[in-house]
Design an enzyme around this catalytic site. Structure first.
Site, PDB file in Angstrom:
ATOM      1  N   HIS A 224     131.028 102.916  98.540  1.00  0.00           N
ATOM      2  CA  HIS A 224     131.298 101.538  98.138  1.00  0.00           C
ATOM      3  C   HIS A 224     132.439 100.940  98.935  1.00  0.00           C
ATOM      4  CE1 HIS A 224     131.662  97.914  95.973  1.00  0.00           C
ATOM      5  NE2 HIS A 224     132.118  98.342  94.814  1.00  0.00           N
ATOM      6  N   HIS A 264     123.423  96.731 105.098  1.00  0.00           N
ATOM      7  CA  HIS A 264     123.949  96.353 103.787  1.00  0.00           C
ATOM      8  C   HIS A 264     122.815  96.428 102.768  1.00  0.00           C
ATOM      9  CE1 HIS A 264     125.763  93.834 100.615  1.00  0.00           C
ATOM     10  NE2 HIS A 264     126.923  94.160 101.156  1.00  0.00           N
ATOM     11  N   ASP A 319     132.594  95.028 106.716  1.00  0.00           N
ATOM     12  CA  ASP A 319     133.464  96.142 107.073  1.00  0.00           C
ATOM     13  C   ASP A 319     133.573  96.353 108.573  1.00  0.00           C
ATOM     14  OD1 ASP A 319     134.024  97.009 104.378  1.00  0.00           O
ATOM     15  OD2 ASP A 319     131.944  97.658 104.281  1.00  0.00           O
TER      16      ASP A 319
END
Length: 382
Positions: A224, A264, A319
């Site tokens: 996560h 994702h 990210d």
């Protein structure tokens, strides 16, 4: 009732929410109807918190009052700071230290005995948690470096004050603006694992501290909250290898390794938050004169795009660029996920409050696959 198994609750709708919406097919994220790009570029994090908690953007007077209330709650009790220092000396992991310190905050909560259904008291508790988490994190990192904590500066924004408490130096305008944007774009993102954890806890009418602590625990898992750290470790590895970034990617893909920061669970195109942080990474790189991480990430994205990954729905996520941004801001690698928690706490609190407005205890079922006719044998006969 259907017994169809939905592993990971894939595709299961468990609640209605007016807080945030993710359209993964077109790469769109909205908070209460406002596009994330507008909020990231035109609003402060404090405005976004107000929007999530109160349902509408504040007027100038409302924002000033709200900000003053947050600022007034930044200080943390000396006993708690001593505990944070002890955790640092014990080499505790930052997310675990944050979890412990946030739990300890409740011991100093002036409204600890307020009824669970007292929404105003719960909101004040949420405000205290949100204001104090940056103080805790900055004090923890400074303790790891053998330095005393820096007192909060009431003249600085939520973002600017954290960077000041972390480094002891007031951040420049580009750094403060960049970190404020990072907080905004991480504030909420639908029913992700940590938000859902907080909601489950909130559905029992537990206090908001329990919901936030649960969110921290869920976010600490590498599936996560840890991908931006993974991306940064890859960039370090490329730098140490002295290979061209594309050459390095080709080699590791041939060995079967995945490139973190791509793909994702929801987005099938480039994450809109990645676009925003990529632009901020460019600003930071130009401001500092160090374009290395920008050059590496840009080269990798362009190559993997040419290789057809984006066409397959495996595109850069938030990210892929956030780690480089945090590195430019002087934030240590293992503090990336705690920074995520510092921002997302506002979203967790909003979701708990929203769900409790029409609360129903969240209690799913599991399909039993164990024995049904086991014969009990007394212990002395086993």
């Amino acid at each position: 009732m259907s017994d169809e198994l939905k592993r990971g609750l894939e595709g299961v709708v468990v609640a209605e929410s007016g807080l945030s919406h993710v359209d993964g097919q077109v790469g769109k994220l909205v908070y209460r109807g406002y596009d994330i790009e507008d909020l990231a570029l035109k609003a402060e994090y404090e405005e976004v918190l107000y929007l999530l908690w109160h349902g509408e953007l504040p007027t100038r007077a409302e924002l000033d009052a709200f900000t003053d209330e947050l600022v007034a709650e930044r200080e943390v009790d000396d006993d708690l700071l001593e505990t944070v220092a002890t955790l640092a000396e014990a080499d505790e992991r930052p997310m675990a230290a944050l979890r412990t310190a946030t739990s300890m905050l409740s011991a100093y909560e002036p409204e600890a005995d307020a009824d669970a259904e007292d929404r105003d008291a719960a909101l004040r508790k949420g405000r205290r948690i949100t204001a104090k988490i940056p103080t805790i994190l900055a004090a923890f990192e400074r303790a790891r470096q053998g330095e005393d904590p820096v007192d909060p500066d009431p003249s600085l924004s939520h973002a600017g004050n954290f960077l000041y408490m972390l480094t002891g130096t007031e951040p420049d305008a580009v750094s403060e603006e960049t970190f404020d944007m990072a907080l905004t774009i991480h504030a909420d993102h639908g029913l992700n694992a940590s938000t859902f954890t907080g909601m489950v806890i909130g559905s029992t009418m537990a206090d908001i501290y329990s919901g936030v602590i649960g969110g921290i625990g869920a976010l600490s898992g590498p599936l996560h909250g840890g991908a931006n750290q993974d991306v940064m470790e890859v960039l370090y590895e490329i730098d140490e290898s002295e290979k061209d970034p594309v050459e390095w990617v080709i080699d590791v893909r041939e060995s079967g390794r995945r490139i973190p920061g791509f793909g994702h669970r929801v987005y099938k195109v480039k994450d809109p938050r990645a676009k925003l942080l990529q632009a901020k990474l460019r600003d930071l790189s130009e401001s500092s004169g160090d374009t290395k991480w920008l050059d590496y990430t840009t080269a990798i994205e362009e190559y993997l795009t040419e290789e057809g990954l984006v066409e397959k729905g495996i595109a850069p996520n938030v990210d892929f660029y956030s780690g480089s941004v945090y590195d430019h801001l002087g934030i240590p690698l293992d503090m990336f996920t705690p920074i995520f928690a510092m921002s997302r706490a506002g979203g967790w609190i909003a979701h708990v409050f929203e769900y409790q407005e029409d609360n129903r205890l969240i209690r799913p079922r599991a399909r039993y696959t164990g024995a049904t006719d086991a014969e009990f044998v007394p212990i002395d006969e086993r």
